[in-house]
Design an enzyme around this catalytic site. Structure first.
Site, short mmCIF file in Angstrom:
data_model
loop_
_atom_site.label_atom_id
_atom_site.label_comp_id
_atom_site.label_asym_id
_atom_site.label_seq_id
_atom_site.Cartn_x
_atom_site.Cartn_y
_atom_site.Cartn_z
N GLY A 14 42.13 72.64 17.54
CA GLY A 14 41.04 71.68 17.60
C GLY A 14 41.23 70.64 16.53
N ARG A 15 40.54 69.52 16.68
CA ARG A 15 40.62 68.48 15.66
C ARG A 15 39.43 67.54 15.77
NH1 ARG A 15 44.48 65.26 18.46
NH2 ARG A 15 43.72 64.94 20.56
N ASP A 236 37.11 69.31 28.53
CA ASP A 236 38.22 68.52 28.00
C ASP A 236 39.03 67.83 29.09
OD1 ASP A 236 39.39 70.88 28.91
OD2 ASP A 236 40.16 71.49 26.96
N THR A 237 39.09 68.45 30.28
CA THR A 237 39.80 67.78 31.37
C THR A 237 39.05 66.53 31.82
OG1 THR A 237 40.66 69.91 32.11
CG2 THR A 237 40.83 68.07 33.65
#
Length: 491
Positions: A14-15, A236-237
């Site tokens: 993650g970020r 996220d997609t």
């Protein structure tokens, strides 16, 4: 306000990424990066959701240290996994990871009560053992009965930051519980699970303002004083597809390439007919009234596991280099076979698959990587052909966004096998799609078309032109043997 932070959490990392728009150019700066993985305890797989929340806080502290006092923030994560809350808003249980084996027979059990065809007609979502529908069916019924609210993972992280409970639509649709016609949770499926509509929060669209991070958190952790939470496309997609600037002058398909490879097209209407069901394509809800009609392909999870089991000796770039030195199309595996979802040992599972199909066994790390990349490229070929049949549209260009866009070997292999141009990039498509929703809501750009134009002009996109492959007919014949049923008929 021109500081926008994307919290982008995947299954392996993650970020927090800072996005700023200046004179029509979008710039990114990674503020904080952290690892992520599920752990196995007592035979079950769980995420450490408290750790993920803590890493968001750490990232925001770093933003404050950089002089950021005002910003917007959006969150995206993987799909389908959920959190149960009691009436006081406390978490009831640990958060199961979708690769947990408790759902292995649940599709068959649910089918005894309602046919898969009816479920698909209602939801348009493909049959996957880890869909939330099957996870909840497998869940301890006493715990489910105690749940006052059921939130998916990014919804829960928003809740921890601001206290508001939502079910964001792009992620909620992956649960296989939303009805395409009513655009709400399906009553029959909730009844099957012995759940009530009231146990789910209001469905929320990307772009909705959720409020500021709570002042107690701001003061306790010294966070930016004004951090406005904007509901991103939390799957996220969904964010990745928003961040892929598809060619406007050609018919294009996309692959969001990461732990999973999601191959599909963006539509204004779902396709939930019998043919789409039999091919197991999904209609996930997208931002701005769209649908992601796509196929889930096992993706870079395969090489991630091989790398882990090899002791992380090589970078992913080095693994691609070693694969490039190995013999092409020597060994192939059917990437979407459930055996590769969460095997005890991915390397041994790949080797066993090759033994069972009478192929040479990949021994070296380079041979294993080449087996994976060749098989992924062939998978893209198969499902691209299916996609054309199901949509009735010839695809001229395939655009790959996400981490897989960095893999030059895989991108060129894909172009060679599908016989069409492959555009690779942007690598940061997920964070870009997350940021695009925030920037649109902040009023700095008008719509997603403008956002994609800015993304196209701000980031490198590389073109791969197809080259001839010797003995392609023999390769496809071997590949067809590994894909019996409707898939092989497409070839």
């Amino acid at each position: 306000m021109n500081n926008h932070i994307a919290v982008d959490i995947g299954a392996s990392s993650g970020r927090l990424v800072l996005g700023t728009l200046d004179d029509g150019t979008l710039s990114l700066e990674e503020i904080h990066r952290f690892s992520n993985a599920f752990s196995e305890r007592a035979g079950s797989c769980f995420w450490d959701i408290d750790y993920l929340f803590e890493q968001i806080i750490v990232g925001l502290q770093k933003a404050k240290a950089k002089g950021i006092h005002k910003c917007t923030l959006g969150i995206d994560t993987w799909a389908v996994d959920y959190v149960l809350l009691d009436a006081e808003g406390n978490r009831i249980q640990e958060v199961y990871a979708y690769r947990d084996r408790r759902t292995e027979q649940m599709m068959e059990e649910v089918a005894k009560h309602i046919s898969p065809a009816i479920v698909y007609e209602k939801t348009g979502i493909q049959q996957l053992t880890f869909n939330t529908l099957y996870q909840l069916y497998a869940h301890n019924p006493e715990e489910l009965a105690q749940a006052d609210q059921i939130l998916l993972v990014p919804d829960y992280l928003y809740y921890r930051l601001c206290g508001r409970k939502i079910n964001e639509i792009t992620n909620a649709s992956t649960s296989q519980l939303l009805n395409l016609a009513t655009r709400d949770f399906d009553e029959d499926l909730l009844k099957l699970l012995h759940l009530r509509r009231e146990q789910f929060a209001a469905l929320t669209e990307p772009g909705e303002v959720l409020g500021f991070i709570s002042q107690p958190l701001v003061q306790q952790y010294d966070l930016p004083e004004e951090c406005l939470l904007i509901c991103a496309a939390t799957h996220d997609t969904a964010s990745a597809v928003l961040g892929i600037p598809l060619a406007s002058d050609k018919s294009s398909a996309y692959i969001s390439s990461g732990t999973w490879s999601l191959l599909g097209v963006e539509l204004s209407q779902p396709i939930n007919n019998k043919q789409a069901m039999e091919a197991n394509y999904t209609n996930e809800w997208g931002a701005f009234g769209t649908y992601r009609f796509l196929k889930n392909i096992m993706g870079l999870w395969l090489i991630q596991e091989v790398r882990r089991l090899d002791g992380d000796r090589y970078s992913f770039a080095k693994l691609a280099e070693l694969a490039g030195e190995a013999d092409a199309f020597r060994s192939l595996i059917p990437c979407n076979d459930p055996r590769f979802l969460n095997p005890d040992n991915m390397i041994e599972e790949i080797r066993k698959s090759c033994v069972e199909s009478g192929q040479p066994v990949p021994e070296s790390i380079g041979q294993l990587a080449r087996c994976i990349f060749d098989s992924l490229a062939l998978s893209y070929f198969t499902y691209l052909l299916e996609l054309e049949v199901l949509t009735g549209t010839a695809i001229e260009v395939l655009q790959i966004g996400g981490g897989g866009a960095n893999n030059e070997l895989l991108c060129q292999l894909t172009a060679d096998i599908i016989g069409r141009e492959v555009l690779a990039g942007p690598v940061e498509s997920t964070a870009l799609g997350n940021l695009a929703v925030q920037i649109i809501r902040a009023g700095n750009i008008s719509n997603i078309t403008e956002a994609r134009t800015i993304i196209r002009n701000s980031f490198e996109i590389k073109s791969y032109v197809p080259r001839p492959i010797p003995q392609l007919a023999e390769i496809l014949s071997l590949w067809e043997a590994l894909h019996p049923g409707p898939v092989s008929e497409t070839i």
